[in-house]
Write a protein that holds these residues in place. Structure first.
Motif, mmCIF file in Angstrom:
data_model
loop_
_atom_site.group_PDB
_atom_site.id
_atom_site.type_symbol
_atom_site.label_atom_id
_atom_site.label_comp_id
_atom_site.label_asym_id
_atom_site.label_seq_id
_atom_site.Cartn_x
_atom_site.Cartn_y
_atom_site.Cartn_z
ATOM 1 N N ASN A 3 0.779 -1.251 0.045
ATOM 2 C CA ASN A 3 -0.012 0.228 -0.077
ATOM 3 C C ASN A 3 0.861 1.248 -0.261
ATOM 4 N N TRP A 4 0.541 2.040 -1.151
ATOM 5 C CA TRP A 4 1.511 3.183 -1.171
ATOM 6 C C TRP A 4 1.042 4.414 -1.459
ATOM 7 N N ILE A 5 1.344 5.767 -0.667
ATOM 8 C CA ILE A 5 1.067 7.036 -1.046
ATOM 9 C C ILE A 5 1.652 7.534 -2.085
ATOM 10 N N ILE A 6 1.299 7.991 -3.251
ATOM 11 C CA ILE A 6 2.149 8.667 -4.067
ATOM 12 C C ILE A 6 1.846 10.204 -4.296
ATOM 13 N N ILE A 7 2.866 11.180 -3.664
ATOM 14 C CA ILE A 7 2.520 12.580 -3.741
ATOM 15 C C ILE A 7 3.188 12.962 -4.913
ATOM 16 N N GLY A 8 2.360 13.928 -5.744
ATOM 17 C CA GLY A 8 3.019 14.092 -7.013
ATOM 18 C C GLY A 8 2.528 13.214 -7.959
ATOM 19 N N ALA A 9 1.218 12.537 -7.797
ATOM 20 C CA ALA A 9 1.003 11.270 -8.504
ATOM 21 C C ALA A 9 0.755 11.701 -10.225
ATOM 22 N N THR A 10 0.587 12.770 -10.457
ATOM 23 C CA THR A 10 0.435 13.230 -11.995
ATOM 24 C C THR A 10 1.682 13.353 -12.611
ATOM 25 N N SER A 11 2.940 13.417 -12.062
ATOM 26 C CA SER A 11 3.922 13.616 -12.428
ATOM 27 C C SER A 11 4.611 12.256 -13.435
ATOM 28 N N ALA A 12 5.323 12.468 -14.623
ATOM 29 C CA ALA A 12 5.640 11.409 -15.733
ATOM 30 C C ALA A 12 6.437 10.243 -14.783
ATOM 31 N N ILE A 13 7.138 10.559 -13.690
ATOM 32 C CA ILE A 13 7.675 9.271 -13.166
ATOM 33 C C ILE A 13 7.055 8.690 -12.410
ATOM 34 N N SER A 14 6.033 9.341 -11.681
ATOM 35 C CA SER A 14 4.810 8.819 -11.113
ATOM 36 C C SER A 14 3.988 8.025 -11.542
ATOM 37 N N GLU A 15 3.645 8.202 -12.956
ATOM 38 C CA GLU A 15 2.963 7.632 -13.837
ATOM 39 C C GLU A 15 3.650 6.242 -14.050
ATOM 40 N N SER A 16 5.114 6.413 -14.294
ATOM 41 C CA SER A 16 5.566 5.217 -14.808
ATOM 42 C C SER A 16 5.945 4.159 -13.516
ATOM 43 N N VAL A 17 6.191 4.629 -12.341
ATOM 44 C CA VAL A 17 6.164 3.944 -11.361
ATOM 45 C C VAL A 17 4.883 3.097 -10.773
ATOM 46 N N TYR A 54 -7.074 4.893 -4.847
ATOM 47 C CA TYR A 54 -7.889 5.885 -4.296
ATOM 48 C C TYR A 54 -7.285 7.373 -4.789
ATOM 49 N N THR A 55 -7.809 8.315 -4.640
ATOM 50 C CA THR A 55 -7.316 9.448 -5.109
ATOM 51 C C THR A 55 -7.929 10.484 -4.177
ATOM 52 N N HIS A 56 -6.753 11.470 -3.986
ATOM 53 C CA HIS A 56 -6.779 12.501 -2.917
ATOM 54 C C HIS A 56 -6.390 14.013 -3.509
ATOM 55 N N VAL A 57 -7.070 14.992 -3.458
ATOM 56 C CA VAL A 57 -6.730 16.228 -3.869
ATOM 57 C C VAL A 57 -6.006 17.223 -2.841
ATOM 58 N N MET A 58 -4.683 17.523 -3.230
ATOM 59 C CA MET A 58 -4.088 18.157 -2.064
ATOM 60 C C MET A 58 -3.029 18.916 -2.801
ATOM 61 N N ASP A 59 -2.998 20.459 -2.411
ATOM 62 C CA ASP A 59 -1.882 21.262 -2.614
ATOM 63 C C ASP A 59 -0.784 20.870 -1.583
ATOM 64 N N VAL A 60 0.507 20.429 -1.844
ATOM 65 C CA VAL A 60 1.485 20.450 -1.078
ATOM 66 C C VAL A 60 2.103 21.706 -0.308
ATOM 67 N N TRP A 70 -2.592 12.105 5.155
ATOM 68 C CA TRP A 70 -2.142 10.590 5.746
ATOM 69 C C TRP A 70 -3.253 9.774 6.455
ATOM 70 N N ASN A 71 -4.082 10.593 7.045
ATOM 71 C CA ASN A 71 -5.111 9.898 7.748
ATOM 72 C C ASN A 71 -6.157 9.246 6.610
ATOM 73 N N ALA A 72 -6.405 10.067 5.504
ATOM 74 C CA ALA A 72 -7.301 9.641 4.565
ATOM 75 C C ALA A 72 -6.730 8.240 3.933
ATOM 76 N N ALA A 73 -5.593 8.159 3.719
ATOM 77 C CA ALA A 73 -4.786 7.267 3.059
ATOM 78 C C ALA A 73 -5.033 5.898 4.100
ATOM 79 N N VAL A 74 -4.595 6.144 5.226
ATOM 80 C CA VAL A 74 -4.894 5.008 6.451
ATOM 81 C C VAL A 74 -6.245 4.507 6.185
ATOM 82 N N GLU A 75 -7.182 5.626 6.438
ATOM 83 C CA GLU A 75 -8.440 5.208 6.474
ATOM 84 C C GLU A 75 -8.959 4.434 5.255
ATOM 85 N N GLN A 76 -8.314 4.667 3.943
ATOM 86 C CA GLN A 76 -8.648 4.193 2.716
ATOM 87 C C GLN A 76 -8.114 2.454 2.646
ATOM 88 N N MET A 77 -6.640 2.575 3.018
ATOM 89 C CA MET A 77 -6.203 1.445 2.772
ATOM 90 C C MET A 77 -5.748 0.397 3.915
#
Length: 140
Positions: A3-17, A54-60, A70-77
């Motif tokens: 179970n992984w959280i990906i911050i910046g999930a729309t970046s090209a490297i995130s997409e590949s990973v 799961y998706t989560h909208v956030m401005d870093v 973080w809490n939303a990720a724990v709740e979901q996963m």
């Protein structure tokens, strides 16, 4: 399955990973600013084999939102095995030199937000006795 959280999930490297992790059946918690793109990517990863997305909208730069994310990720996963931080900007050097507020925004985006997110993850992983933190950045 991890179970992984990906911050910046729309970046090209995130997409590949995430494509690789999807094939492995990981659960993914995608975090970014563009909700529409997060949903499109999530659908793609589900088709590729991710067990849940799961998706989560956030401005870093909204540091107060990091804990809720973080809490939303724990709740979901249920648990978090790792966090992959792959967000950032490539600032205009001259603009940063000319304006403190511009420089400060870039420092917050590319530095302080990463420190905030890593601090939260490190403390949670220490309590759990395990967890992985992966951060990518640019020398620029």
């Amino acid at each position: 399955m991890k179970n992984w959280i990906i911050i910046g999930a729309t970046s090209a490297i995130s997409e590949s990973v995430c494509r690789i992790w999807s094939v492995r059946g990981y659960k993914l918690f995608l975090v970014g600013r563009d909700e529409k793109k997060l949903v499109i990517l999530g659908d793609d990863y589900s088709v590729r084999g991710a067990s849940n997305v799961y998706t989560h909208v956030m401005d870093v730069n909204q540091f107060e939102a990091h804990e809720a994310c973080w809490n939303a990720a724990v709740e979901q996963m249920g648990r978090i095995d790792g966090i992959f931080i792959a967000h950032g900007t490539l600032p205009d050097q001259k603009a940063c030199e000319a304006s403190f507020s511009t420089a400060q925004l870039e420092i917050n985006t590319n530095g302080m937000s990463v420190i905030s997110l890593c601090t939260k993850a490190a403390n949670e992983f220490e309590k759990a006795g395990k967890g992985d933190i992966a951060v990518i950045s640019s020398v620029a």
